[in-house]
Design a protein around this motif. Sequence first.
Motif, PDB file in Angstrom:
ATOM      1  N   ARG A   1       0.855  -1.183   0.000  1.00 50.98           N
ATOM      2  CA  ARG A   1       0.000   0.000   0.000  1.00 50.98           C
ATOM      3  C   ARG A   1       0.888   1.228   0.000  1.00 50.98           C
ATOM      4  N   ASP A   2       0.592   2.146  -0.919  1.00 51.16           N
ATOM      5  CA  ASP A   2       1.397   3.360  -1.081  1.00 51.16           C
ATOM      6  C   ASP A   2       0.461   4.550  -1.178  1.00 51.16           C
ATOM      7  N   ASP A   3       0.476   5.405  -0.154  1.00 51.77           N
ATOM      8  CA  ASP A   3      -0.363   6.595  -0.107  1.00 51.77           C
ATOM      9  C   ASP A   3       0.462   7.735   0.482  1.00 51.77           C
ATOM     10  N   PRO A   4       1.356   8.341  -0.317  1.00 48.17           N
ATOM     11  CA  PRO A   4       2.318   9.307   0.243  1.00 48.17           C
ATOM     12  C   PRO A   4       1.687  10.604   0.729  1.00 48.17           C
ATOM     13  N   LEU A   5       0.508  10.996   0.218  1.00 50.66           N
ATOM     14  CA  LEU A   5      -0.082  12.270   0.610  1.00 50.66           C
ATOM     15  C   LEU A   5      -1.109  12.137   1.730  1.00 50.66           C
ATOM     16  N   SER A   6      -1.266  10.959   2.278  1.00 51.21           N
ATOM     17  CA  SER A   6      -2.189  10.808   3.394  1.00 51.21           C
ATOM     18  C   SER A   6      -1.507  11.253   4.679  1.00 51.21           C
ATOM     19  N   SER A   7      -2.295  11.405   5.724  1.00 52.06           N
ATOM     20  CA  SER A   7      -1.714  11.796   7.006  1.00 52.06           C
ATOM     21  C   SER A   7      -0.816  10.670   7.509  1.00 52.06           C
ATOM     22  N   GLY A   8       0.464  10.955   7.643  1.00 52.15           N
ATOM     23  CA  GLY A   8       1.419   9.942   8.065  1.00 52.15           C
ATOM     24  C   GLY A   8       2.171   9.310   6.926  1.00 52.15           C
ATOM     25  N   ALA A   9       1.854   9.654   5.671  1.00 50.85           N
ATOM     26  CA  ALA A   9       2.563   9.122   4.501  1.00 50.85           C
ATOM     27  C   ALA A   9       2.689   7.601   4.581  1.00 50.85           C
ATOM     28  N   VAL A  10       1.573   6.898   4.287  1.00 52.94           N
ATOM     29  CA  VAL A  10       1.550   5.442   4.397  1.00 52.94           C
ATOM     30  C   VAL A  10       2.304   4.814   3.241  1.00 52.94           C
ATOM     31  N   ARG A  11       3.219   3.926   3.568  1.00 55.54           N
ATOM     32  CA  ARG A  11       3.943   3.121   2.571  1.00 55.54           C
ATOM     33  C   ARG A  11       4.366   1.847   3.291  1.00 55.54           C
ATOM     34  N   GLU A  12       3.627   0.770   3.081  1.00 61.30           N
ATOM     35  CA  GLU A  12       3.843  -0.426   3.870  1.00 61.30           C
ATOM     36  C   GLU A  12       3.642  -1.690   3.043  1.00 61.30           C
ATOM     37  N   ARG A  13       4.184  -2.775   3.594  1.00 63.25           N
ATOM     38  CA  ARG A  13       4.033  -4.101   2.984  1.00 63.25           C
ATOM     39  C   ARG A  13       3.504  -5.057   4.046  1.00 63.25           C
ATOM     40  N   ALA A  14       2.512  -5.861   3.663  1.00 61.84           N
ATOM     41  CA  ALA A  14       1.877  -6.797   4.590  1.00 61.84           C
ATOM     42  C   ALA A  14       2.017  -8.213   4.072  1.00 61.84           C
ATOM     43  N   GLU A  15       2.253  -9.140   4.988  1.00 64.84           N
ATOM     44  CA  GLU A  15       2.365 -10.559   4.657  1.00 64.84           C
ATOM     45  C   GLU A  15       1.436 -11.351   5.568  1.00 64.84           C
ATOM     46  N   ASN A  16       0.765 -12.327   4.997  1.00 67.95           N
ATOM     47  CA  ASN A  16      -0.155 -13.165   5.752  1.00 67.95           C
ATOM     48  C   ASN A  16       0.061 -14.625   5.360  1.00 67.95           C
ATOM     49  N   ALA A  17       0.115 -15.479   6.370  1.00 63.48           N
ATOM     50  CA  ALA A  17       0.280 -16.916   6.141  1.00 63.48           C
ATOM     51  C   ALA A  17      -0.702 -17.656   7.046  1.00 63.48           C
ATOM     52  N   ARG A  18      -1.483 -18.536   6.452  1.00 62.44           N
ATOM     53  CA  ARG A  18      -2.453 -19.322   7.209  1.00 62.44           C
ATOM     54  C   ARG A  18      -2.327 -20.789   6.829  1.00 62.44           C
ATOM     55  N   GLU A  19      -2.336 -21.635   7.843  1.00 62.90           N
ATOM     56  CA  GLU A  19      -2.338 -23.076   7.627  1.00 62.90           C
ATOM     57  C   GLU A  19      -3.420 -23.694   8.507  1.00 62.90           C
ATOM     58  N   SER A  20      -4.097 -24.686   7.988  1.00 61.81           N
ATOM     59  CA  SER A  20      -5.133 -25.371   8.756  1.00 61.81           C
ATOM     60  C   SER A  20      -5.186 -26.829   8.347  1.00 61.81           C
ATOM     61  N   ALA A  21      -5.535 -27.654   9.307  1.00 63.05           N
ATOM     62  CA  ALA A  21      -5.697 -29.087   9.071  1.00 63.05           C
ATOM     63  C   ALA A  21      -6.915 -29.558   9.850  1.00 63.05           C
ATOM     64  N   ALA A  22      -7.671 -30.461   9.267  1.00 66.43           N
ATOM     65  CA  ALA A  22      -8.890 -30.962   9.909  1.00 66.43           C
ATOM     66  C   ALA A  22      -9.070 -32.430   9.560  1.00 66.43           C
ATOM     67  N   TRP A  23      -9.648 -33.153  10.520  1.00 64.12           N
ATOM     68  CA  TRP A  23      -9.914 -34.575  10.313  1.00 64.12           C
ATOM     69  C   TRP A  23     -11.274 -34.891  10.912  1.00 64.12           C
ATOM     70  N   VAL A  24     -12.131 -35.512  10.119  1.00 63.62           N
ATOM     71  CA  VAL A  24     -13.478 -35.863  10.548  1.00 63.62           C
ATOM     72  C   VAL A  24     -13.652 -37.369  10.410  1.00 63.62           C
ATOM     73  N   ARG A  25     -14.076 -37.969  11.490  1.00 60.91           N
ATOM     74  CA  ARG A  25     -14.301 -39.410  11.484  1.00 60.91           C
ATOM     75  C   ARG A  25     -15.533 -39.707  12.315  1.00 60.91           C
ATOM     76  N   GLY A  26     -16.663 -39.928  11.654  1.00 58.84           N
ATOM     77  CA  GLY A  26     -17.898 -40.167  12.374  1.00 58.84           C
ATOM     78  C   GLY A  26     -18.273 -38.954  13.201  1.00 58.84           C
ATOM     79  N   PRO A  27     -18.511 -39.144  14.492  1.00 60.47           N
ATOM     80  CA  PRO A  27     -18.887 -38.000  15.346  1.00 60.47           C
ATOM     81  C   PRO A  27     -17.698 -37.169  15.805  1.00 60.47           C
ATOM     82  N   LEU A  28     -16.470 -37.570  15.455  1.00 58.36           N
ATOM     83  CA  LEU A  28     -15.264 -36.892  15.930  1.00 58.36           C
ATOM     84  C   LEU A  28     -14.743 -35.919  14.879  1.00 58.36           C
ATOM     85  N   ARG A  29     -14.386 -34.698  15.326  1.00 55.50           N
ATOM     86  CA  ARG A  29     -13.782 -33.714  14.446  1.00 55.50           C
ATOM     87  C   ARG A  29     -12.636 -33.029  15.179  1.00 55.50           C
ATOM     88  N   VAL A  30     -11.460 -33.016  14.543  1.00 55.11           N
ATOM     89  CA  VAL A  30     -10.266 -32.397  15.099  1.00 55.11           C
ATOM     90  C   VAL A  30      -9.756 -31.380  14.076  1.00 55.11           C
TER      91      VAL A  30
END
Length: 544
Positions: free
Chosen positions: A165-194
């Motif tokens: 995100r690059d917004d040099p004329l905003s209040s505070g002159a925003v110029r930043e980079r964001a990183e996001n990482a998500r991992e998920s695992a699930a196992w369903v067996r009959g009435p059981l869910r993990v």
Amino acid sequence: MRRTIASLLAFALAADAAAEPLFWRSGSLAWSFDDIALQTPTGTRRRSQWSQAYDVSAQGPLVHPLAGELRTNAAFKDGFNVSQAVNTESPAQKSLSWSARGDLFPFALRRYAHFAPNYSWSQTEQAAAADAPSRVSRSGGYGFSGGMSPPGLPSVNFVRQFATRDDPLSSGAVRERAENARESAAWVRGPLRVSLDRDRNEVTDLTGVQGPRRNETRRGDLEVRTGTKKALGLQFFSLRSSAFAQKVQGVTFQEDVTANLAVRSLPLKFRGWANELAYSNDFARNNLSEDQSDSSQLGLLSNSERRWGGLTNSLSAGQSHAGGRSRSLSEAFSVREEFPKRRLSFQQSVNGGWAEGAGGETTRSDGAALRGVLTPRTGRTLTAELETAGSEALGGGGAQRTHRGTLAANGANRRGFQSSARYEHARQSVPGAGLLTVSDALTAALDGPLRPSLAASVQASYSRSRTNLAGPFEVASGSLGLEWEASRAVRASARVSSAGESANVYLGASWTAGRTVLRVYFERREISTPRSFSHLSVSLVRTF
């Protein structure tokens, strides 16, 4: 082996061909004119602007359906921010955006495996006042998501996303980079869910003013849930447990463990009564502060159906530990009578309760209610209800009691016209403070077609409250709406509403010819007397 592979490929190709068209597109062209005015005691501020917007989306295969598909979108808008039209000197702005997303697996295999890269870019240019330069802000992002869900095995999903995100004329002159990482695992067996989840975020200030901001959350859940088990006499059984942890800048900020147990028995019939026993327990612990809470609830629900109606009794007891022990006990009993053809019915109920707080304070509560429903004919009902409820702190303390009476009528005819009216009278007393409050409320509504092409709706309400220590307070409001459909192509509507000393007006009309829509509307609202806001809009939209 070769024949087997060839058969699988042929099946996947046939499934893709039957699932959806190979190429798909859509878009819109829009032109509009807006005139906005704000009337204040100091004068009137007005703004008029022409706007145009174009949007196009396309979806198709990547060379071949077996290689996956690609979806892309592009949009352009040249106009102004309607919500800030009269609050800024130069509200005009232009925006341009483009995005693309791909799926690199055939449609028939995406339920088992998927991998989808994505890319997006946008730019917004906002006009500036006088000779100041225009404010240009840019943002972009790219990443991918994927996962596998083999039958009978745990499923795994992951996401990686990078954004700038690059917004040099905003209040505070925003110029930043964001990183996001998500991992998920699930196992369903009959009435059981993990399931296991982890989410990491990092924002880096490219101007160097601030250091990186990091946040990480982890969560694990275990759930066992069953349906009816006649052999065990259970209607349902549920056990859930979860652990949650959060780190901010590498330091553990939160670490919680929770558990919940809920069980309900099948109805146990005894001498015309059906009894259900239910139990629930909730546990929570904060591992950082070592604080924990534990609450349990036990209840017995009994029903007895008779030819003339029915009986219901509910008994519940609860106990909790959270910085001290608190207990509660309550019971409610009701009788329901239904006369032949169910045109007249009555229901009486009484209830009482006792509660002891963590600080040792004890409270008693009780209540009673009588309700009657008359249905003289289908679509018409008349309801009357009387209710009293009160509570008192034992050993001295505050007490209060409320008496309420309600009368309501509802009706509907075969053409769909509906009407309703309701009156409510309430008296609340607080003897310890010498306070008595009396309130009345009346509402009425009519809604339905006056003619096959004309529909109307009318609503009105009035409320008045007064106390023995202060004068009355009154509020009145009302609204009228009309919907007219001259033909399949031409429609018009009008709405007028008022509340207190303010009034709002809306007038609108539209014309449709295939995928082309011409819409005109005028709106006037009183924000607060004597401030008012008016908006005239004319738009033409063509979709394809």
